[in-house]
Design a protein around this motif. Structure first.
Motif, mmCIF file in Angstrom:
data_model
loop_
_atom_site.group_PDB
_atom_site.id
_atom_site.type_symbol
_atom_site.label_atom_id
_atom_site.label_comp_id
_atom_site.label_asym_id
_atom_site.label_seq_id
_atom_site.Cartn_x
_atom_site.Cartn_y
_atom_site.Cartn_z
ATOM 1 N N UNK A 181 0.817 -1.205 0.000
ATOM 2 C CA UNK A 181 0.000 0.000 0.000
ATOM 3 C C UNK A 181 0.851 1.255 0.000
ATOM 4 N N UNK A 182 2.099 1.136 0.442
ATOM 5 C CA UNK A 182 2.934 2.308 0.616
ATOM 6 C C UNK A 182 3.954 2.521 -0.501
ATOM 7 N N UNK A 183 4.519 1.438 -1.023
ATOM 8 C CA UNK A 183 5.568 1.645 -2.025
ATOM 9 C C UNK A 183 5.680 0.458 -2.976
ATOM 10 N N UNK A 184 6.439 0.695 -4.042
ATOM 11 C CA UNK A 184 6.773 -0.336 -5.025
ATOM 12 C C UNK A 184 8.286 -0.479 -5.056
ATOM 13 N N UNK B 75 10.001 10.748 -5.204
ATOM 14 C CA UNK B 75 11.359 10.378 -4.803
ATOM 15 C C UNK B 75 11.610 8.919 -5.162
ATOM 16 N N UNK B 76 12.785 8.650 -5.687
ATOM 17 C CA UNK B 76 13.164 7.301 -6.092
ATOM 18 C C UNK B 76 14.496 6.935 -5.443
ATOM 19 N N UNK B 77 14.566 5.763 -4.853
ATOM 20 C CA UNK B 77 15.811 5.270 -4.272
ATOM 21 C C UNK B 77 16.404 4.206 -5.189
ATOM 22 N N UNK C 239 15.365 -0.662 -6.937
ATOM 23 C CA UNK C 239 14.761 0.635 -7.285
ATOM 24 C C UNK C 239 13.405 0.696 -6.581
ATOM 25 N N UNK C 240 13.241 1.635 -5.682
ATOM 26 C CA UNK C 240 12.003 1.735 -4.922
ATOM 27 C C UNK C 240 11.470 3.163 -4.907
ATOM 28 N N UNK C 241 10.164 3.275 -4.765
ATOM 29 C CA UNK C 241 9.526 4.592 -4.724
ATOM 30 C C UNK C 241 8.168 4.464 -4.048
ATOM 31 N N UNK C 242 7.773 5.535 -3.374
ATOM 32 C CA UNK C 242 6.495 5.554 -2.670
ATOM 33 C C UNK C 242 5.351 5.695 -3.646
#
Length: 236
Positions: A118-121, A160-162, A230-233
């Motif tokens: 629910x929060x991020x991919x 924002x992307x990590x 690679x993660x992002x909200x």
């Protein structure tokens, strides 16, 4: 992205009932954006049940719904014969590859993994999908894979992307830091070029062998640890 069959994790809902002892504040999992994903009430718990084994004076915190996580794994580098292949697989838009990477020990490693909550991919790409051994130069098929992820970032309206790089424990730690950082930066450059959004913020880091997701005692485990995440909200 053309996600193929092979859901390796199921979405799980749990009602978290947490004890409050001696006046200490209760701790519990936070809901995702917008709260619980359905309208069903939390699981009813009999506070008088002796099976709870609660101490005198202890109380139950308000039940909460833990964030839903779904995991999808995509095929890999290995051919039908079994030995691992050094050549990269086809892009996500091409025909399905034969299956997950098969290591010399017979293990199977998914080349791509997507985690949804629910929060991020979060996308986890096996390093061999993007780079040659001990290299931070993207291979010929890497751009297409990263472009698919960029499309998902754009679809989710992320701000924002990590991008994090990781290695196995072979070689020196310092070399792992350098290689994992350079690989993360290489992926970042393609994302920036593809997304073309000056307002998008990035967090780029190389962690070397830190935070392994599998044992480094086997080649199968090391193959899983050599990765780029690679993660992002998700937008509210």
């Amino acid at each position: 992205m053309n996600w193929r069959e092979g859901v390796s994790g199921a979405a799980v809902l749990c009602a978290a009932a947490v004890l409050t002892l001696g006046g200490a504040p209760a701790a519990f999992a936070e809901d995702g954006p917008g709260g619980p994903a359905n309208d069903e009430p939390p699981v009813e718990i009999d506070v008088n049940s002796p099976k709870l084994l609660m101490r005198d004076g202890a109380t139950l915190a308000k039940p909460r719904v833990i964030d839903i996580v779904q995991v999808v794994e995509e095929g890999g580098l290995g051919g039908e014969g079994g030995a691992a292949s050094s050549s990269p697989p086809g892009g996500a838009s091409e025909s399905p590859s034969p299956g997950p990477t098969q290591t010399p020990g017979g293990g199977r490693v998914a080349e791509e993994r997507r985690e949804e909550s629910n929060e991020k991919t979060k996308f986890t790409l096996q390093a061999e999908v993007l780079f040659d051994k001990n290299s931070s130069k993207l291979n010929a098929k890497a751009n297409a894979r990263i472009a698919d992820i960029a499309a998902e970032i754009n679809k989710q309206k992320a701000s924002k992307v990590s991008v994090y790089g990781f290695t196995d424990n072979l070689g020196s730690y310092e070399n792992g830091v350098r290689l994992s950082q350079e690989r993360a930066e290489a992926v970042h450059k393609v994302l920036v070029k593809t997304l073309n959004d000056a307002s998008l913020r990035f967090d780029i880091r190389g962690y070397s062998e830190d935070y392994p997701i599998a044992s480094n005692a086997t080649e199968e485990g090391r193959a899983q640890n050599r990765r780029v995440e690679i993660s992002f909200s998700r937008a509210n």
